[in-house]
Design an enzyme around this catalytic site. Structure first.
Site, PDB file in Angstrom:
ATOM      1  N   ASP A  95       7.009  -5.582 -19.865  1.00  0.00           N
ATOM      2  CA  ASP A  95       7.847  -5.630 -21.039  1.00  0.00           C
ATOM      3  C   ASP A  95       7.640  -7.183 -21.387  1.00  0.00           C
ATOM      4  OD1 ASP A  95       9.163  -6.645 -18.767  1.00  0.00           O
ATOM      5  OD2 ASP A  95      11.097  -5.613 -19.161  1.00  0.00           O
ATOM      6  N   HIS A 100      12.571  -9.518 -17.694  1.00  0.00           N
ATOM      7  CA  HIS A 100      14.034  -9.929 -17.304  1.00  0.00           C
ATOM      8  C   HIS A 100      13.942 -10.371 -15.987  1.00  0.00           C
ATOM      9  CE1 HIS A 100      14.084  -6.531 -20.332  1.00  0.00           C
ATOM     10  NE2 HIS A 100      14.971  -7.318 -20.888  1.00  0.00           N
ATOM     11  N   ASP A 127       8.249  -9.165 -14.375  1.00  0.00           N
ATOM     12  CA  ASP A 127       9.056  -8.336 -15.388  1.00  0.00           C
ATOM     13  C   ASP A 127       9.702  -9.523 -16.563  1.00  0.00           C
ATOM     14  OD1 ASP A 127      10.802  -5.368 -16.038  1.00  0.00           O
ATOM     15  OD2 ASP A 127      11.841  -7.214 -16.614  1.00  0.00           O
ATOM     16  N   TYR A 147       8.815  -0.966 -22.191  1.00  0.00           N
ATOM     17  CA  TYR A 147       9.528  -0.124 -23.172  1.00  0.00           C
ATOM     18  C   TYR A 147       8.710   0.220 -24.241  1.00  0.00           C
ATOM     19  CZ  TYR A 147      12.551  -1.526 -19.403  1.00  0.00           C
ATOM     20  OH  TYR A 147      13.132  -1.673 -18.172  1.00  0.00           O
ATOM     21  N   HIS A 200      17.172  -5.283 -10.797  1.00  0.00           N
ATOM     22  CA  HIS A 200      18.451  -5.451 -11.388  1.00  0.00           C
ATOM     23  C   HIS A 200      19.693  -4.926 -10.277  1.00  0.00           C
ATOM     24  CE1 HIS A 200      17.273  -7.175 -14.819  1.00  0.00           C
ATOM     25  NE2 HIS A 200      16.677  -6.237 -15.384  1.00  0.00           N
TER      26      HIS A 200
HETATM   27  C1  OKP Z   1      15.517  -3.542 -17.311  1.00  0.00           C
HETATM   28  B1  OKP Z   1      14.216  -4.167 -16.479  1.00  0.00           B
HETATM   29  C2  OKP Z   1      19.222  -3.416 -24.985  1.00  0.00           C
HETATM   30  C3  OKP Z   1      19.937  -3.174 -23.612  1.00  0.00           C
HETATM   31  C4  OKP Z   1      19.534  -3.914 -22.837  1.00  0.00           C
HETATM   32  C5  OKP Z   1      19.270  -4.329 -20.606  1.00  0.00           C
HETATM   33  C6  OKP Z   1      17.717  -4.497 -20.455  1.00  0.00           C
HETATM   34  C7  OKP Z   1      17.297  -3.933 -19.044  1.00  0.00           C
HETATM   35  C8  OKP Z   1      15.992  -4.382 -18.795  1.00  0.00           C
HETATM   36  N1  OKP Z   1      20.038  -4.099 -26.031  1.00  0.00           N
HETATM   37  N2  OKP Z   1      19.616  -3.519 -21.289  1.00  0.00           N
HETATM   38  O1  OKP Z   1      14.174  -5.644 -16.391  1.00  0.00           O
HETATM   39  O2  OKP Z   1      12.955  -3.933 -17.811  1.00  0.00           O
HETATM   40 ZN    ZN Z   2      12.499  -5.943 -17.854  1.00  0.00          ZN
END
Ligand code: OKP
Ligand code: ZN
Length: 344
Positions: free
Chosen positions: A285, A198, A196, A324, A160
């Site tokens: 994740d 995200h 990932d 996570y 990110h």
């Molecule tokens: C990071 B990676 C939860 C807050 C979410 C953003 C997610 C970050 C993911 N309500 N925070 O891509 O695994």
């Molecule tokens: Zn992620």
């Protein structure tokens, strides 16, 4: 499989994350590292090496120097104002403000450099981010010299982090730092495949206008998933980079059958582009038990993921991103690496 890890990646132990309107213990915690190491050990990956120190030059090759300076000084600046909590952005240059000047006060600077309020800066954050990119660079060095695969246990994650923004638990974009270094070592084109859950907005932004890094991402549709403002299928790269950004947004609830079908399309694009190195931004994740994500891959699907990634037939560098479900993160990561070795 060369495994690279640094205990300094655990130097960041934030107390707070803004989640659901509350300050909660962060999902991205140092225990993730210990669980991954345990999972690797149990799967027979017993040899773990420490990284060398690579300094800031490889970071400055992809990140803005003032941004790096901000990350280095933020916690001290915050503490100097006597703040009780951790450094969290709360005001931004939004769509109706010009935002052309970088404020002097740390509150304004946080808003300038943060992409979200989820990620607090605390003691040890900069040190951990430095160790994380060193892990990535030493794992890369192994792939470049030996030809065999490597896994960099990066933490904090990186995908990110944009040229001058942190957030989503990321500070330095480890995959981008490694890709840039690989090009400087003589390679002509590198693929970053981001699996990932995200979207890797930072990696996309860093290489958006370039054709020497192909960025391919499979992720939750930003219409409903973090980071919300990037990762749509019509973002395909700009200028020289047109065609070298490929986004596969998928609906929440996506399971293995669809996910692997899309993975094959991603591999086909990587093969077609003539890449000499595959960097996998390895978030696990996508696991069905992940507490903040919404795909449905089962534990065994990570073995299959590894086998299919081996099928790309490229020198491969795995860099840790998200994941996570702390209890299962170790087996999920080990499964990818085991599957990769089976498929090689
Ligand atoms: C990071 B990676 C939860 C807050 C979410 C953003 C997610 C970050 C993911 N309500 N925070 O891509 O695994
Ligand atoms: Zn992620």
């Amino acid at each position: 499989m060369r495994i690279v890890h640094s205990e300094t990646t655990k130097a960041r132990r934030a107390r707070t994350e803004l989640d659901g309107g509350q300050l909660v213990p962060p999902w991205e915690c140092p225990e993730r590292v210990d669980m991954i190491l345990a999972g690797l050990r149990q799967a027979g990956f017993t040899e773990v090496v420490a990284p060398a120190e690579h300094g800031l030059a490889p970071v400055l090759a992809v990140h803005d120097a003032y941004y790096v300076e901000f990350l280095a000084s933020c916690w001290d600046d915050w503490r100097a104002l006597g703040r009780e909590g951790e450094a969290i952005a709360w005001i931004w240059p939004t769509r109706t403000m010009p935002g052309r000047r970088i404020p002097r006060c740390v509150d304004g600077r946080l808003g300038h450099y943060a992409l979200g309020a989820d990620t607090a800066i605390c003691a040890g954050t900069f040190e951990a981010a430095m160790a994380s990119k060193d892990v990535a660079l030493s794992a890369l060095a192994h792939v470049l010299t030996d030809g065999g695969p490597a896994f960099g246990l990066c933490r904090p994650p990186g995908h990110h982090a944009a040229v001058d923004q942190f957030g989503g638990y990321c500070f330095f974009n480890n995959a981008a730092v490694a890709a840039q270094r690989a090009l400087e070592s003589g390679l002509s084109r590198v693929a970053i495949l981001d699996v990932d859950f995200h979207h890797g907005n930072g990696t996309q932004q860093i290489f958006e206008a370039r054709s020497d890094v192909l960025f391919v991402s499979i992720h939750g549709d930003p219409m409903t998933c973090f980071p919300y403002f990037m990762g749509h299928a019509d973002e395909v790269g700009e200028g020289d980079g047109a065609g070298y950004t490929v986004n596969y947004p998928l609906p929440e609830g996506t399971g293995a059958e669809v996910w692997f079908h899309v993975l094959e399309a991603a591999k086909a694009r990587i093969a077609e582009a003539g890449c000499e190195l595959l960097i996998v931004s390895l978030g696990v994740d996508t696991f069905e038990g992940d507490p903040i994500s919404a795909f449905r891959l089962a534990g065994d699907d990570f073995l299959e993921m590894g086998r299919r990634l081996a099928g790309a037939g490229l020198p491969t560098l795995f860099l840790m991103e998200g994941g996570y479900a702390v209890a299962e993160i170790g087996t999920n990561v080990a499964n990818v690496l085991t599957g990769f070795e089976q498929g090689s």
